[in-house]
Design an enzyme around this catalytic site. Sequence first.
Site, PDB file in Angstrom:
ATOM      1  N   GLU A 271      -3.832  17.434 -26.137  1.00 17.90           N
ATOM      2  CA  GLU A 271      -4.174  17.359 -27.536  1.00 17.90           C
ATOM      3  C   GLU A 271      -3.881  18.762 -28.099  1.00 17.90           C
ATOM      4  OE1 GLU A 271      -4.880  17.939 -30.826  1.00 17.90           O
ATOM      5  OE2 GLU A 271      -7.113  17.841 -30.106  1.00 17.90           O
TER       6      GLU A 271
ATOM      7  N   GLU B 108      -2.232  26.991 -35.481  1.00 20.01           N
ATOM      8  CA  GLU B 108      -3.124  27.190 -34.402  1.00 20.01           C
ATOM      9  C   GLU B 108      -2.760  26.230 -33.355  1.00 20.01           C
ATOM     10  OE1 GLU B 108      -7.243  27.468 -35.723  1.00 20.01           O
ATOM     11  OE2 GLU B 108      -7.167  29.552 -35.807  1.00 20.01           O
TER      12      GLU B 108
END
Length: 255
Positions: free
Chosen positions: A44, A53
Amino acid sequence: MSTIIDKAREIVAANGMSDKITLLQGKMEEVVLPFPKVDIIISEWMGYFLLYESMLDTVLYARDKYLQKDGLIFPDKATIFTAGIEDGEYKEEKIGFWDNVWGFDYTPLKATAMTEPLVDTVDMKAVVTDPTGVLTLDLYTVTTKDLAFVVDFTLDCRRSDFIHAIIAWFDIEFTACHKPIKFSTGPHTKYTHWKQTVFYLKDVLTVEQGEQIKARLTNKPNSKNKRDLDITIEYKLLTDDPHRAAQGVGEYKMC
């Protein structure tokens, strides 16, 4: 990498799988796996605007070093979508706020506020244009160089309204499943913690149903911190009405 791995070890043991599951703590680029190759990579890695990010660089590193020739990646496809929205009230609250802060003129901060994309939930009723897919990443073939890109796209206005911002979201696909699975982080579906990313435009566009906005999106990792993003959106309203003609450039930093 985090200390949650300690609880993961307890969970593995509680389920009698300590002889089947091995947990390794550390950065992907630094740990040594007990096998030269793997069959599946599950991660993920998605961030706001898909790439902010995000850990995609690390996934690609793992893919290139460890994944078998016919190995699988979950998820394996991601698409960024955009749309134009009417958001005058919230824009005034967020940007116009700096005109008068308890009686003081803080307008020098207005330009700074405009460069910071807002991550928030957008009401589907605010969406003025049809959604447009601007970029699809195939995790089997994408490279880190592909994460800096320039794409042209068109927004078709579905109704006459004002447009104060362009929003972005992403869809994720697991195409290798026996039954393909996908989910979206857009305003048309259930809430996710990724929400949508809102890029406020300097101009307010007054659009009529059937008109188009031509735009170009430029994205690149920040030179000082590759997990931050430098984003530019160029836009032009295609209209026969000279009084409503508008074009501009917005420069944004996600950091």
